[in-house]
Design an enzyme around this catalytic site. Structure first.
Site, PDB file in Angstrom:
ATOM      1  N   GLY A   1      21.565 -58.451 -24.829  1.00 52.60           N
ATOM      2  CA  GLY A   1      21.592 -57.144 -25.470  1.00 52.60           C
ATOM      3  C   GLY A   1      20.807 -56.121 -24.665  1.00 52.60           C
ATOM      4  O   GLY A   1      20.580 -56.294 -23.459  1.00 52.60           O
TER       5      GLY A   1
ATOM      6  N   CYS B   1      27.582 -55.426 -18.846  1.00 55.29           N
ATOM      7  CA  CYS B   1      26.191 -55.379 -18.381  1.00 55.29           C
ATOM      8  C   CYS B   1      26.091 -55.382 -16.864  1.00 55.29           C
ATOM      9  O   CYS B   1      25.147 -54.831 -16.306  1.00 55.29           O
ATOM     10  CB  CYS B   1      25.413 -56.574 -18.931  1.00 55.29           C
ATOM     11  SG  CYS B   1      25.307 -56.650 -20.724  1.00 55.29           S
TER      12      CYS B   1
ATOM     13  N   GLU C   1      21.269 -46.253 -18.840  1.00 51.67           N
ATOM     14  CA  GLU C   1      22.536 -46.976 -18.912  1.00 51.67           C
ATOM     15  C   GLU C   1      23.496 -46.267 -19.857  1.00 51.67           C
ATOM     16  O   GLU C   1      23.183 -46.022 -21.023  1.00 51.67           O
ATOM     17  CB  GLU C   1      22.278 -48.409 -19.395  1.00 51.67           C
ATOM     18  CG  GLU C   1      23.489 -49.297 -19.368  1.00 51.67           C
ATOM     19  CD  GLU C   1      23.161 -50.729 -19.769  1.00 51.67           C
ATOM     20  OE1 GLU C   1      23.814 -51.654 -19.241  1.00 51.67           O
ATOM     21  OE2 GLU C   1      22.254 -50.931 -20.595  1.00 51.67           O
TER      22      GLU C   1
END
Length: 526
Positions: free
Chosen positions: A240, A296, A394
């Site tokens: 996460g 990711c 991000e």
């Protein structure tokens, strides 16, 4: 497909009855509790699953532990055989779960298929290697020839797996596979937005011969269930955001359990001045826009030398602009939807903030509600600076910033100038140079002449992040042994370690000193 008024067709291989059957696999004290799961392609309600409570987590942990001891007692080869059968079932029934992944997450089917590849690669790898990793290993004893020492691995017991929404099958079950073959039970909490893919995988594992109840799935809010999972488990695997990861790490430490985490990234791709531009452009499109940028290990920063800048930018913009966005539940689309309104809002905020502060949008930059509520065009930015949110934070969407650099050294320095270090990419015509540059980059994985799949798919090698991008590693030896307790068993023979009865301690010390000097010179002594 035969239908009745009570069965609602949803996709070619999924209907409402199938979703209801998967949801019934989650056991809760209050069967009336429910939470909606949204169809990411349409924004409509896809189905419902129970809304679990901390008490439901505790009860699930008890059920899993009740099964775990018998599972751990089975020989490793039997546990491995379950993974092999699971591998075959996933390949045989992939159409159904591909539908589920697309419906829950919104991604293009070609990117959903990457999850099939990942799950089967992991199942095969750990089925074939678990015995070697887990068997007792002889270690050198303190007194060579007199001390016999073994390293033994025992299962932790109950492993918690908290997974995100961006890879609902891969992250929902792949991390559980080595934990299971190591003899553990698993308490899994998929993201509330994408529970069905993980439930499907657990169903197939049981069909493959895993003891029913060994993997317990709880559904609900991460904010509500995260701490109860930590309090009821012996090890935690978390994937996460870095912000949530810091909290989870602190909670795990407070409960004295170990954890492994893959966290956020602001990944960089470097094009070196000897790269094949066409190949680099094709790879950069995959690196930035696979899974709608919700990956990711995808790239959000691209560094290009001035000598290649004009050609690379022209071709990259053209290739990106030609991508086909599609909500179709088939292989026709190049890119799908974002997962939710929240994710769309983040993408829009980052792009509009950059645009308002002087960034140039070379292509994309538009919300596409004509295709679906959460669609956004693949977007390329230039003239991005550190005043803009997109520069260092991000985005987790189909947005990439291009930066012109003078040379390799500048590219490496700027790529490393980040709190994150998850996955980088280097493009070059010289493999040796690519490896040298890769070794200078502060990232857990670096792909040379590939976007992300080469390192990710090499499951015999460790995968994870440096700096704020994670703790621990998945894949390879570490990916299974982290789910075990290491135990050292040493058997002393003939002479004890320490001065034997009747020998003067000073004389013993002189003898040992002489012996240590000899051992240092002997080959084969570690």
């Amino acid at each position: 497909m035969t239908t009745t008024p009570s069965v609602r067709p949803i996709a070619p291989h999924v209907d409402s009855r199938r979703l209801e059957a998967l949801a019934r696999r989650v056991r809760v004290a209050d069967p009336a509790s429910a939470q909606d799961v949204t169809n990411a392609m349409t924004g409509e309600v896809l189905g419902t699953v129970p809304h679990g409570t901390p008490e439901d987590v505790a009860a699930a942990a008890v059920r899993a532990r009740a099964v775990q001891k018998a599972w751990a007692a089975r020989p490793v080869r039997e546990r491995a055989a379950v993974l092999r059968r699971f591998h075959d079932l996933v390949l045989a029934r992939q159409d159904e779960v591909l539908d589920l992944i697309q419906l829950e997450n919104g991604k293009a089917r070609r990117h959903a298929f990457e999850e099939i590849m990942d799950v089967t690669l992991n199942a095969r790898y750990y089925a074939n290697t678990a015995h070697a990793y887990l068997r007792p290993k002889k270690r050198q004893g303190v007194q060579p020839g007199l001390t016999r020492t073994w390293e033994v691995h025992h299962p932790k017991g109950l492993v918690g797996v908290i997974s995100p929404w961006n890879y609902p099958l891969t992250l929902g079950i792949s991390d559980a596979l080595p934990a299971l073959v190591a003899g553990n039970a698993v308490l899994a909490k998929p993201d509330a937005q994408t529970p069905f893919s993980a439930l499907w995988a657990v169903e197939l594992l049981e069909e493959a011969g895993m003891q029913p109840g060994l993997v317990q799935v709880v559904t609900g809010s991460g904010a509500e269930l995260g701490l109860p999972i930590i309090e009821n488990c012996d090890f935690l695997m978390f994937t996460g955001s870095t912000a949530v990861g810091r909290t989870v790490a602190a909670q795990s430490g407070q409960n004295l359990i170990d954890c492994s985490m893959e966290l956020g990234g602001k990944n960089a791709l470097i094009v070196l001045d000897d790269a094949d531009v066409d190949r680099a452009v094709s790879g950069t499109v995959r690196a930035c826009f696979s899974n709608t940028g919700q990956l990711c290990i995808s790239m959000e920063r691209v560094y290009v030398p001035g000598t290649l800048w004009d050609e690379f930018v022209r071709k990259f913009v053209a290739a990106t602009g030609a991508m086909k966005l599609s909500p179709a539940i088939d292989y026709s689309g190049d890119m799908g939807s974002l997962v939710s309104q929240k994710q769309l809002d983040t993408v829009i905020r980052h792009v509009e903030d950059a645009r308002s502060k002087g960034a140039t949008v070379l292509t994309g930059g538009r919300h596409r509600p004509d295709l679906g509520p959460f669609f956004y065009e693949p977007t390329i930015l230039t003239d991005v600076d550190d005043t803009m949110e997109v520069y260092a934070h991000e985005t987790f969407g189909p947005v990439v910033s291009l930066y012109r650099v003078a040379d390799e050294d500048e590219a490496v320095a700027r790529a490393n100038d980040s709190e994150y270090g998850l996955n980088f990419s280097v493009w070059t015509g010289d493999e040796r140079r690519g490896r040298r540059v890769a070794a200078r980059l502060q990232a857990g994985t670096v792909n040379v002449n590939d976007a992300y799949a080469a390192a990710w798919g090499s499951v015999d090698a460790p995968m994870g992040g440096m700096k704020a991008s994670g703790l621990g590693r998945r894949h390879g030896e570490h990916g299974i042994l982290k789910y075990t307790e290491s135990q050292t068993i040493a058997v002393e023979r003939v002479i004890p370690v320490g001065a034997p009865d009747g020998i003067d301690p000073a004389r013993y010390a002189r003898l040992v000193t002489a012996g240590l000097k000899v051992l240092k010179r002997l080959p084969g002594i570690k």
